[in-house]
Scaffold this motif. Structure first.
Motif, PDB file in Angstrom:
ATOM      1  N   GLY A 235       0.917  -1.246   0.063  1.00 15.56           N
ATOM      2  CA  GLY A 235      -0.071   0.042  -0.056  1.00 15.56           C
ATOM      3  C   GLY A 235       0.827   1.193  -0.003  1.00 15.56           C
ATOM      4  O   GLY A 235       2.049   1.173  -0.217  1.00 15.56           O
ATOM      5  N   ASN A 236       0.260   2.322   0.366  1.00 15.59           N
ATOM      6  CA  ASN A 236       0.920   3.658   0.339  1.00 15.59           C
ATOM      7  C   ASN A 236       0.892   4.381   1.735  1.00 15.59           C
ATOM      8  O   ASN A 236       0.383   3.676   2.627  1.00 15.59           O
ATOM      9  N   VAL A 237       1.579   5.317   1.691  1.00 14.88           N
ATOM     10  CA  VAL A 237       1.413   6.467   3.018  1.00 14.88           C
ATOM     11  C   VAL A 237      -0.296   6.574   3.293  1.00 14.88           C
ATOM     12  O   VAL A 237      -0.827   6.978   2.342  1.00 14.88           O
ATOM     13  N   ILE A 238      -0.745   6.367   4.433  1.00 14.37           N
ATOM     14  CA  ILE A 238      -1.814   6.721   4.817  1.00 14.37           C
ATOM     15  C   ILE A 238      -1.891   7.951   5.651  1.00 14.37           C
ATOM     16  O   ILE A 238      -1.231   7.995   6.783  1.00 14.37           O
ATOM     17  N   THR A 239      -2.455   9.076   4.947  1.00 15.18           N
ATOM     18  CA  THR A 239      -2.667  10.281   5.938  1.00 15.18           C
ATOM     19  C   THR A 239      -3.582  10.347   6.883  1.00 15.18           C
ATOM     20  O   THR A 239      -4.963  10.086   6.665  1.00 15.18           O
TER      21      THR A 239
END
Length: 495
Positions: A235-239
């Motif tokens: 996945g990616n960065v979760i803000t």
């Protein structure tokens, strides 16, 4: 029936068992039909076992792949386990193989070992679709599409938001002046450099593993070269909002005005060579195996790991071990959010010898190393050093926590065993008596050693060291490796 004896290194936190037992049932069904197009084969193997816990067999780490169902009572977890598994279920037609079968990448299948703990790829079952073509003169070539789920180790990722930015010596980190991060982490809406993020390191299924094999079979034995490609897709960065730090202009960042860099997929790969030599000149049935493998971002293809499985990020292969190794195909750099691939290699050799038609022995040994990418551990340490509650000290040299790998340059960082480059040494021998063709009675002894490639690590078996205490300079006990000896007795009947 199987009985195992292994002296534990500790007696705390549920460790301390010396003995383990296992009862195993295996059913094979092999149906073959001759057709005008060749042989049609359907094969099924079902395994069922009771109590395959330490030290007699895999349990804990294997639970993650749906093989075992442990009792949940506090005194019985991992001791009382019911194990049910469809080990094989495939169809073969001509050169086509489809279903659940052994990976075509593998060569030495550990059949000479009771525990099958030596380094070397041996994924007993995966789901695949493959085609093998006979070239002639003993040569064959295979291309296989295989489920990557059975070749994964967890990716090591940060778990808290990084509130750090890039700029000059006036860059702000938690209100403290700091100039220790000379990396551009991303930009906000105004194009200013930033860095932050909760990271989602769970891997996705997108591309299958592709395996290619060239094999040569002759009366004297076999040789094989294997190669594989393995995608790492997370996945990616979760803000999450909240305080994300400042940009180089000293402006506070938020999930609204900050843009985090995405985590790009990477492709790991592995190569392996194997040689099998039939040795009837020593005794009928004697066989030599020699195999070596190297991988980047695909550690399961080299087979290094805990001998009870490597599906957890740091499975404890030895109860109460002084430190846990990390088995990760990659780490996520907390400053760039990009994958840094680990490397590994292994070599394994085995020899089966028949003393007489009723008596046989095998000796086997392996050596392997797991190495993290250059700078990967330092990046994790720097990250933990700047995040409250995650570990290390802030820019004002105030101790803020004791978790993580520690802050680079500190004593705790130098002695912490987390994310250290490690090695695995494994050796064993067995003796089997077969008074009847359908009966095997045997005993096996193994020795396993796990250690760091360089430096020392804290001896945590009997001491609870924290970053705060270690960094104050208190006397500590350190080690370079931990090892174990195991003996196992087995009775097996076939009909």
């Amino acid at each position: 029936f199987e009985y195992g004896y292994q002296a534990p290194l500790g007696r705390g936190q549920g460790n301390g068992d010396y003995s383990g037992y296992r009862g195993l049932a295996r059913i094979n069904l092999d149906a073959r039909t001759q057709t005008g197009y060749g042989t049609l084969r359907a094969f099924i193997r079902r395994d069922a076992a009771s109590r395959p816990g330490l030290p007699t067999g895999p349990s804990g780490p294997q639970i993650g792949v749906g093989k075992s169902f442990p009792a949940t009572a506090i005194d019985q977890y991992v001791r009382v386990v019911q194990y049910f598994n469809t080990d094989k279920a495939f169809v073969q037609f001509g050169g086509l193989t489809a279903g659940r079968a052994s990976s075509f990448f593998d060569f030495y299948d550990h059949d000479f070992e009771f525990v099958a703990g030596s380094s070397g790829s041996d994924v007993s079952s995966t789901t695949l679709l493959a085609y093998a073509a006979t070239i002639g003169n003993g040569f064959s070539a295979t291309l296989s599409m295989e489920d990557p789920s059975f070749r994964r180790t967890p990716i090591y990722a940060p778990t808290a938001a990084l509130s750090a930015t890039v700029g000059n010596t006036s860059t702000q980190i938690f209100g403290q002046a700091n100039s220790l991060i000379p990396v551009v982490l991303g930009v906000n809406a105004a194009g200013q450099p930033i860095g932050f993020g909760f990271t989602d390191g769970i891997q996705r299924n997108r591309m299958p593993d592709f395996v290619g094999v060239l094999r040569y079979d002759q009366p004297w034995g076999s040789a094989q070269i294997s190669a594989a490609v393995h995608e790492l897709n997370t996945g990616n960065v979760i803000t999450q909002g909240g305080f994300l730090g400042f940009n180089s202009a000293g402006q506070a960042l938020s999930a609204v005005n900050a843009v985090a860099p995405s985590t790009h997929s990477e492709y790991g790969w592995a190569v392996q060579g194997g040689l099998k030599i039939n040795a009837p000149f020593i005794a009928p049935g004697d066989v030599f195996y020699l195999q070596g493998a190297y991988a980047e971002g695909a550690q399961m293809y080299t087979g290094n790991g805990s001998y009870n499985g490597s599906y957890a990020i740091n499975p404890t292969s030895i109860q109460g071990a002084s430190f846990n190794q990390n088995f990760s195909d990659a780490t996520i750099n907390p400053f760039t959010n990009q994958l840094q691939l680990s490397t590994s290699f292994s070599v394994v050799g085995s020899f089966l010898h028949y003393w007489a038609p009723e008596w046989r022995s095998a000796v086997f040994a392996s050596y392997g190393e797991n190495t993290f990418a250059a700078g990967a551990r330092a990046a994790q340490g720097a990250y933990f050093g700047f995040v409250p509650g995650a570990g290390g000290t802030n820019a004002g040299s105030t101790v803020i926590s004791t978790l993580g790998v520690g802050t680079p340059g500190t004593r705790f960082y130098n002695l912490n065993g987390n994310l250290r480059d490690t090695y695995m040494l494994y050796a064993g021998a067995n003796l089997i008596w077969s008074p009847l063709k359908e009966l095997d009675i045997g005993v096996e002894c193994i020795y396993a050693q796990y250690g760091v490639q360089n430096g020392w690590v804290l001896y945590t078996q009997k001491f609870n060291y924290t970053a705060v205490k270690v960094n104050t300079g208190i006397p500590v006990k350190t080690i370079t490796n931990t090892d174990v000896f195991q003996a196992r007795f087995s009775v097996q009947g076939d009909f």
